[in-house]
Design a protein around this motif. Structure first.
Motif, PDB file in Angstrom:
ATOM      1  N   ASP A   1      10.844   2.822   1.331  1.00  0.00           N
ATOM      2  CA  ASP A   1      10.348   4.171   1.074  1.00  0.00           C
ATOM      3  C   ASP A   1       9.168   4.511   1.979  1.00  0.00           C
TER       4      ASP A   1
ATOM      5  N   PRO B   1       8.998  -1.423  -8.478  1.00  0.00           N
ATOM      6  CA  PRO B   1       8.806  -2.271  -7.302  1.00  0.00           C
ATOM      7  C   PRO B   1       8.481  -3.712  -7.720  1.00  0.00           C
TER       8      PRO B   1
ATOM      9  N   GLY C   1       8.825  -3.566  -2.531  1.00  0.00           N
ATOM     10  CA  GLY C   1       9.479  -2.287  -2.755  1.00  0.00           C
ATOM     11  C   GLY C   1      10.493  -2.357  -3.871  1.00  0.00           C
ATOM     12  N   ASP C   2      11.479  -1.429  -3.800  1.00  0.00           N
ATOM     13  CA  ASP C   2      12.504  -1.349  -4.839  1.00  0.00           C
ATOM     14  C   ASP C   2      13.888  -1.102  -4.245  1.00  0.00           C
ATOM     15  N   SER C   3      14.118  -1.602  -3.037  1.00  0.00           N
ATOM     16  CA  SER C   3      15.418  -1.361  -2.394  1.00  0.00           C
ATOM     17  C   SER C   3      16.517  -2.140  -3.111  1.00  0.00           C
TER      18      SER C   3
ATOM     19  N   GLU D   1      16.301   0.176  -7.262  1.00  0.00           N
ATOM     20  CA  GLU D   1      15.936   1.591  -7.159  1.00  0.00           C
ATOM     21  C   GLU D   1      15.719   2.220  -8.530  1.00  0.00           C
TER      22      GLU D   1
ATOM     23  N   SER E   1       3.340  -3.375  -7.230  1.00  0.00           N
ATOM     24  CA  SER E   1       3.370  -1.976  -6.805  1.00  0.00           C
ATOM     25  C   SER E   1       3.919  -1.880  -5.394  1.00  0.00           C
ATOM     26  N   ARG E   2       4.455  -0.696  -5.094  1.00  0.00           N
ATOM     27  CA  ARG E   2       5.003  -0.450  -3.776  1.00  0.00           C
ATOM     28  C   ARG E   2       3.960  -0.717  -2.691  1.00  0.00           C
TER      29      ARG E   2
ATOM     30  N   ASP F   1       9.356   7.983  -3.043  1.00  0.00           N
ATOM     31  CA  ASP F   1      10.471   7.083  -3.389  1.00  0.00           C
ATOM     32  C   ASP F   1      11.718   7.659  -2.738  1.00  0.00           C
TER      33      ASP F   1
ATOM     34  N   ASN G   1      10.479  -3.129   0.664  1.00  0.00           N
ATOM     35  CA  ASN G   1      10.295  -1.670   0.652  1.00  0.00           C
ATOM     36  C   ASN G   1      11.276  -0.918   1.558  1.00  0.00           C
TER      37      ASN G   1
ATOM     38  N   TYR H   1       6.615  -5.837   2.927  1.00  0.00           N
ATOM     39  CA  TYR H   1       6.043  -4.973   1.905  1.00  0.00           C
ATOM     40  C   TYR H   1       6.924  -4.985   0.657  1.00  0.00           C
TER      41      TYR H   1
END
Length: 428
Positions: A86, A131, A121-123, A127, A40-41, A91, A84, A119
């Motif tokens: 965001d 995550p 994330g989903d960069s 995207e 998770s984020r 998001d 991350n 952290y």
């Protein structure tokens, strides 16, 4: 065995992952060079090793987005992708600096294993996904290895037949240990590795008895195969000096040793009877002794003026100039002794049991046993070969697998051929 590194698991919270290393990406125009740890984020990502931050991406650009590379003292690289970008609870892709990396994480920073570094994330191209941490392990030259085994072991989980991290003494493989070796099967098929040339075998010929041993000539340019009836089969420059093939024997022949000159050899029967050929001198036997366990092998001294006989309970019997350095005869062994290897100067020897436990005596040092490799299960060991430096050895298993210890160099094994191997000979 697949490559692995001893790491701290790189995420603090629970994640899910499978082995996706090598999977197709972008229509197979590229391959996935890591494992994706799905979480998770803002999950906390942790340093896998003690090391130094050597590369960072902080603008969320490219396939991997925000990125972190940690390099350990041996030059291995541990990469963290899709860090991350965001604002918490969104998001938005705003890439707030305080929600990318942990405080103090910058190029040149030193980190310790388990330290919070970034952290989740989903960069980048994540995207449109979920995550996760894209985690990579790379050699010092940046070629990638599959991190799955390292990840599983770091959590105390199994991966295939690997149940735990190996616990070997430090290994230093070197070609000085030997330039190659041979392995043979009971049917007389010979497999050669490294600079050990193939000089022939008995796989396509009729045998009156199975092959039980193999001995290299000191020139390194030939070898003998030994049958259980005492038949000798010579290859390369290994001369034939005689055999017990035509004799009536009270017990099968189970061992052989060559003289240092290469101009003779001894054969050993399971009742301890010793037969000498060529320039091999008879120095005595256990034929008239009462033994607690059968004799299963022999080894010659470097001078050729003596030899050791050893029994399945680890009893060692010295003749000629062979010195007694100890035995397992007084121990209760869970598995029988199957082979012995002698140090190059004759000042010690190793006894190995069928489960791959190595017992050193005299000047022979302990470089590990099969159990130290961390396998969940393993096939029996049938032979051991000593390094020419005296600082390592090879173990041969029944399926042709070869395991290296100390400075023993790996040149390959016969396991891909599904070989039922019985003996190993190291090229002098």
């Amino acid at each position: 065995m697949p490559e692995f590194r001893h790491i701290h698991f790189p995420v603090q919270e629970h994640v899910d992952y499978t082995d996706t290393f090598g999977d197709c990406r972008d229509g197979c125009t590229r391959r996935h060079l890591g494992n994706d740890l799905i979480g998770s984020r803002l999950f906390h990502e942790l340093a896998a090793v003690d090391g130094t931050v050597t590369w960072m991406v902080q603008d969320a650009s490219g396939t991997g987005g925000n990125w972190l590379e940690i390099t350990d003292a041996q030059g291995w690289h541990y990469n963290y992708g899709h860090i991350n970008n965001d604002t918490p609870g969104t998001d938005d892709g705003a890439n707030p600096p305080q929600w990318r990396f942990a405080p103090g994480i910058e190029i040149g920073a030193h980190v310790h294993a388990g330290q919070f570094v970034a952290y989740m994330g989903d960069s980048g191209n994540a995207e449109t996904s979920v995550p996760h941490l894209h985690f990579e392990i790379r050699h010092p030259d940046h070629t990638a290895i599959d991190p799955y085994l390292s990840l599983r072991l770091s959590q105390g989980l199994t991966a295939g037949n690997q149940c735990r991290y190996p616990s070997l003494p430090e290994q230093h493989p070197t070609t000085a240990s030997a330039s190659g070796y041979w392995a043979t099967t009971g049917a007389g098929a010979v497999y050669s590795f490294g600079a050990a040339h193939y000089y022939g075998g008995m796989a396509s010929r009729h045998l009156n008895a199975a092959i039980t041993g193999m001995t290299a000539r000191t020139t390194g340019n030939g070898y003998w195969l030994l049958g259980r009836d005492g038949g000798i089969f010579s290859f390369g420059d290994a001369p034939f000096y005689g055999s017990t093939g035509a004799m009536h024997l009270n017990a099968p022949v189970i061992g052989m040793a060559a003289t240092p000159t290469g101009h003779g050899y001894w054969l050993l029967a399971s009742d301890g009877g010793v037969f000498s050929f060529g320039d091999a001198r008879f120095e005595g036997s256990t034929g008239a002794m009462h033994l607690n366990a059968p004799v299963i092998g022999m080894a010659a001294t470097p001078t050729g003026h003596g030899y050791w006989l050893y029994a399945s309970d680890g009893g060692v019997f010295s003749f000629g100039d062979a010195h007694f350095f100890g035995s397992t005869g007084g121990l209760t062994l869970a598995h029988p002794i199957v082979r012995v290897a002698v140090t190059p100067d004759g000042d010690g020897y190793w006894l190995v049991t069928s489960d791959g436990t190595v017992h050193p005596f005299g000047a022979a040092a302990n470089y590990g046993s099969l159990s130290n490799l961390g396998f969940c299960s393993s096939l029996p060991v049938v032979s051991i070969g000593a390094s020419q430096t005296g600082h390592g050895y090879w173990l041969l298993q029944t399926d042709g697998s070869i395991r290296v210890f100390g400075d023993a160099e790996m040149y390959g094994d016969a396991s891909p051929y599904h070989a039922s191997t019985v003996a190993l000979a190291v090229k002098p």
